[in-house]
Design an enzyme around this catalytic site. Sequence first.
Site, PDB file in Angstrom:
ATOM      1  N   SER A 108       0.804  -1.222   0.000  1.00 48.39           N
ATOM      2  CA  SER A 108       0.000   0.000   0.000  1.00 48.39           C
ATOM      3  C   SER A 108       0.835   1.269   0.000  1.00 48.39           C
ATOM      4  CB  SER A 108      -0.879   0.047   1.260  1.00 48.39           C
ATOM      5  OG  SER A 108      -1.694  -1.075   1.370  1.00 48.39           O
ATOM      6  N   ILE A 119      -6.446   8.069   2.418  1.00 53.22           N
ATOM      7  CA  ILE A 119      -6.723   7.195   1.281  1.00 53.22           C
ATOM      8  C   ILE A 119      -5.571   6.232   1.124  1.00 53.22           C
ATOM      9  CG2 ILE A 119      -7.235   7.084  -1.191  1.00 53.22           C
ATOM     10  CD1 ILE A 119      -9.365   8.610   0.530  1.00 53.22           C
ATOM     11  N   GLU A 120      -5.872   4.949   1.248  1.00 48.83           N
ATOM     12  CA  GLU A 120      -4.884   3.895   1.028  1.00 48.83           C
ATOM     13  C   GLU A 120      -5.149   3.315  -0.352  1.00 48.83           C
ATOM     14  OE1 GLU A 120      -3.531  -0.351   3.109  1.00 48.83           O
ATOM     15  OE2 GLU A 120      -5.171   0.814   3.957  1.00 48.83           O
ATOM     16  N   ILE A 121      -4.099   3.203  -1.147  1.00 44.69           N
ATOM     17  CA  ILE A 121      -4.191   2.578  -2.471  1.00 44.69           C
ATOM     18  C   ILE A 121      -3.277   1.361  -2.420  1.00 44.69           C
ATOM     19  CG2 ILE A 121      -3.953   2.875  -4.953  1.00 44.69           C
ATOM     20  CD1 ILE A 121      -4.012   5.970  -4.342  1.00 44.69           C
TER      21      ILE A 121
END
Length: 126
Positions: A108, A119-121
């Site tokens: 992540s 916001i974690e991607i």
Amino acid sequence: MIDHLDHLVLTTTDLAACEDFYTRVLGMRLEVFGAGRKALRYGNQKINLHERGHEFEPKAHLPAPGALDLCFIAREPLDLVIAHLQREGWPILEGPVARTGATGPIRSVYVRDPDLNLIEIAEYPT
């Protein structure tokens, strides 16, 4: 009993900045529905948008910008996501780091949206 998440509601202080981040930076599609309501669509889900002070009823008891931590799974490799964030000049707070997602290990990066939501991607290993 529950199968999956259909949508969630994000309360924002600045619709234009919110729309820009989620469409330009994260690649979601802006959708207008109902009586001028707006949503951000990605995959089979969507995020409905409420502007602070102009929320639609019914709403959360205390809708507040900046109160969300969201994790999105990228449809492309995380290294491409990182390169895109860098091209867009969007700062990465942390990562890439190893975390645990809903179905196992993920890799992540973390950013903040214009309302300071976390916001974690992430990507699942292949």
